[in-house]
Write an enzyme that holds these catalytic residues in place. Structure first.
Site, PDB file in Angstrom:
ATOM      1  N   CYS A  56       0.817  -1.205   0.000  1.00  0.00           N
ATOM      2  CA  CYS A  56       0.000   0.000   0.000  1.00  0.00           C
ATOM      3  C   CYS A  56       0.854   1.259   0.000  1.00  0.00           C
ATOM      4  O   CYS A  56       1.821   1.374   0.741  1.00  0.00           O
ATOM      5  CB  CYS A  56      -0.909   0.009   1.225  1.00  0.00           C
ATOM      6  SG  CYS A  56      -2.196  -1.262   1.159  1.00  0.00           S
ATOM      7  N   ARG A 104      -2.808  -0.251  -3.752  1.00  0.00           N
ATOM      8  CA  ARG A 104      -3.240  -1.170  -2.708  1.00  0.00           C
ATOM      9  C   ARG A 104      -2.617  -2.549  -2.778  1.00  0.00           C
ATOM     10  O   ARG A 104      -2.563  -3.166  -3.842  1.00  0.00           O
ATOM     11  CB  ARG A 104      -4.768  -1.329  -2.781  1.00  0.00           C
ATOM     12  CG  ARG A 104      -5.347  -2.210  -1.672  1.00  0.00           C
ATOM     13  CD  ARG A 104      -6.822  -2.464  -1.903  1.00  0.00           C
ATOM     14  NE  ARG A 104      -7.416  -3.236  -0.817  1.00  0.00           N
ATOM     15  CZ  ARG A 104      -8.384  -4.125  -0.970  1.00  0.00           C
ATOM     16  NH1 ARG A 104      -8.879  -4.348  -2.162  1.00  0.00           N
ATOM     17  NH2 ARG A 104      -8.855  -4.789   0.060  1.00  0.00           N
ATOM     18  N   LEU A 105      -2.166  -3.007  -1.611  1.00  0.00           N
ATOM     19  CA  LEU A 105      -1.869  -4.410  -1.375  1.00  0.00           C
ATOM     20  C   LEU A 105      -3.035  -4.968  -0.575  1.00  0.00           C
ATOM     21  O   LEU A 105      -3.295  -4.538   0.547  1.00  0.00           O
ATOM     22  CB  LEU A 105      -0.572  -4.584  -0.585  1.00  0.00           C
ATOM     23  CG  LEU A 105      -0.237  -6.008  -0.135  1.00  0.00           C
ATOM     24  CD1 LEU A 105       0.041  -6.900  -1.324  1.00  0.00           C
ATOM     25  CD2 LEU A 105       0.964  -6.004   0.803  1.00  0.00           C
TER      26      LEU A 105
END
Length: 549
Positions: A56, A104-105
């Site tokens: 992220c 985003r992760l």
């Protein structure tokens, strides 16, 4: 730390390497920030790229001079510089004079937790990097508070930990920061852009930078590279603070044990109120901290260093989860002390263990990538990050979340120079001092090397309850290296119950970088000297007047 008009366009990797060639000592002086190494052993592929894999990242632009389309174009463009932190998703939301971007992760609610998140009730939006461990309790508090006023439940749309920031921001305003328990960098904005708030976790586990210009532009980003050329001034966002245009920086995290760090008059002559407690509560508090960090909707793993701290985390994980499903990771040179010790721990606890055995030549080859992600010229930090780069790359091939043993040496005086500590007040001051530097050294290394390969590193030893115990309750005498007791003796004794191998429980702390192999640093320095001339070093200040390597 203020870096005005940062310019790295003329950066020469050979000049950066010169710092490594010039720095040959392995011991960190007691009055400098620490670069404690937690590199661990493992055997795997050697593939990788300068921009890594996933994690992220956040970028926020507040600029009254840009229109909506200009803000979106600029925000999305700068978000690409954070793609290594979050390749799963790229999101954007904007309003009058502001744009919020997020890479985003996906860890919590991968299917629905896309960011930025926006409240259907008020239109407020949030971008968040990190994890909020108490989000379920906070959601319950939100509902309870609304019921007390006759309002219905807040309509949460996702299972993401980030979403709870929205109703808290709308109801509590600036007090939202003090409610969060976790590691976080957060930016919130009202729908009309007239209210905004940024905040960073108490320890600085997650990175955040602020930039600004005289024309009214203010920016926030997870990494410095997003701010270069966009603003006139850049500074690190201080841990434990929030910022608004009206208040500037405000410290929201100021427990009593931090008083020596916060008081300007805190010199060696000022008396300290020293805690007097024993270590009886440490194990249970640390176990709770580990349990808190097992929160995930995706698979997680463990970075095994072969040392005491990660072995303790492994031991506590084994009390809470099925270790046969846990992947552990270690790096080092063939038959190095860390490799052998980590194997022993993995075998005892039955993890699915992975190793990467690196060579000095391989370490030299990835220096440009390490420096690109680390965003520093500090030789010791660069050098200590090399094994971590390999470790994160290995772990990133298997999991998205890992637990680590970072922070134990700061809390429990694990560095060898503490043998020279003369008394209790000196012990308390020095352990606090090095804790105060963590966000610029160990935690910067952990985050940047992890993010380069899509790994979120969680640090149980730096849980706020563990900090309160270690600095606010424990008698500093417990941490003293006296009467023949080795470093972290009390912590070792707490976990000397037969599970962790004795050779690991009572393993003397290795000098920095030595645990992963004894000769790689000298070979690395020799290679640096081959490509850096004395003339280049002599003219470095002239060639690079800003942030001279």
């Amino acid at each position: 730390m203020v870096l005005s008009t940062i310019d790295r366009s003329g950066l020469s990797i050979s000049i950066l390497l010169s710092g490594l060639a010039l720095s040959s000592g392995l011991l960190i002086p007691a009055m400098q920030p620490f670069q404690h190494v937690n590199f661990r052993s493992s055997a795997s592929s050697t593939r990788g790229s300068p921009c890594g894999a996933r994690m992220c990242g956040i970028i926020a632009i507040f600029d009254p001079n840009l229109g909506a389309s200009e803000l979106e174009e600029l925000t999305r463009s700068l978000s690409t510089l954070l793609s290594h932190r979050g390749p799963d998703e790229v999101g954007y939301v904007g309003g009058p004079g502001y744009g919020l971007g997020h890479t985003r992760l996906s860890i919590m609610d991968p299917a629905a937790g896309r960011q930025p998140l926006t409240s259907d009730e008020t239109g407020s939006s949030v971008i968040h990097n990190g994890e909020i461990y108490n989000f379920r309790d906070l959601r319950a508090e939100v509902h309870e508070a609304r019921h007390a006023t006759g309002a219905g439940d807040f309509a949460f749309k996702t299972g993401s930990d980030s979403e709870v920031c929205l109703p808290l921001f709308d109801s509590l305003g600036n007090d939202v920061a003090s409610k969060l328990d976790g590691m976080f960098a957060v930016v919130l904005a009202s729908e009309d852009g007239k209210r905004m708030l940024a905040c960073r976790d108490p320890v600085g586990i997650k990175p955040l930078y602020r930039g600004w210009s005289a024309d009214g532009r203010t920016m926030f980003a997870s990494e410095l590279k997003c701010l270069v050329g966009q603003v006139e001034h850049v500074e690190e966002f201080p841990p434990g603070h929030y910022w608004t245009p009206e208040t500037g920086y405000v410290r929201f995290y100021s427990p009593e044990w931090m008083t020596p760090l916060l008081a300007e008059e805190a010199t060696e002559e000022v008396p300290l109120e020293l805690p007097m407690g024993d270590a009886s509560r440490v194990r249970s508090i640390l176990r709770s901290a580990v349990q808190k960090r097992l929160m995930s909707d995706v698979e997680y793993g463990l970075l095994l260093s072969g040392g005491l701290d990660s072995a303790i985390v492994c031991k506590l994980m084994a009390e809470l989860t099925d270790m046969s499903k846990i992947k552990s990771f270690t790096v080092g040179m063939r038959n190095s002390p860390d490799i052998m010790a980590a194997r022993a721990v993995a075998e005892v606890f039955g993890t699915d263990h992975h190793e990467h055995l690196f060579t000095a030549e391989e370490a030299f080859s990835i220096l440009p990538q390490v420096i690109y992600h680390l965003e520093t010229y500090e030789p010791e930090l660069i050098r200590s990050s090399i094994p971590n780069f390999f470790l994160a790359r290995l772990a990133g091939e298997h999991v998205k979340v890992v637990l680590t043993g970072e922070g134990a040496d700061e809390l429990f005086a694990g560095y060898l120079y503490f043998r020279d500590c003369p008394d209790r007040p000196s012990m308390q001051r020095e352990t606090l001092r090095i804790f105060d530097h963590l966000h610029n050294v160990n935690l910067q290394r952990s985050d940047r090397m992890g993010m380069a390969h899509g790994i979120e590193a969680r640090v149980p030893f730096l849980d706020v309850d563990m900090l309160a115990e270690a600095y606010g309750k424990l008698d500093p005498t417990i941490k003293m290296h006296v009467d023949g007791k080795m470093e972290k003796h009390a912590l070792r004794a707490l976990f000397d119950d037969g599970d962790i191998p004795q050779d690991v429980v009572w393993r003397t702390k290795a000098m920095q970088c030595e645990g992963v192999g004894t000769d790689w640093v000298s070979i690395l320095q020799g290679k640096c000297e081959e490509v850096i001339s004395d003339e280049e070093i002599a003219r470095a200040a002239g060639d690079f007047p800003l942030n001279t390597p």
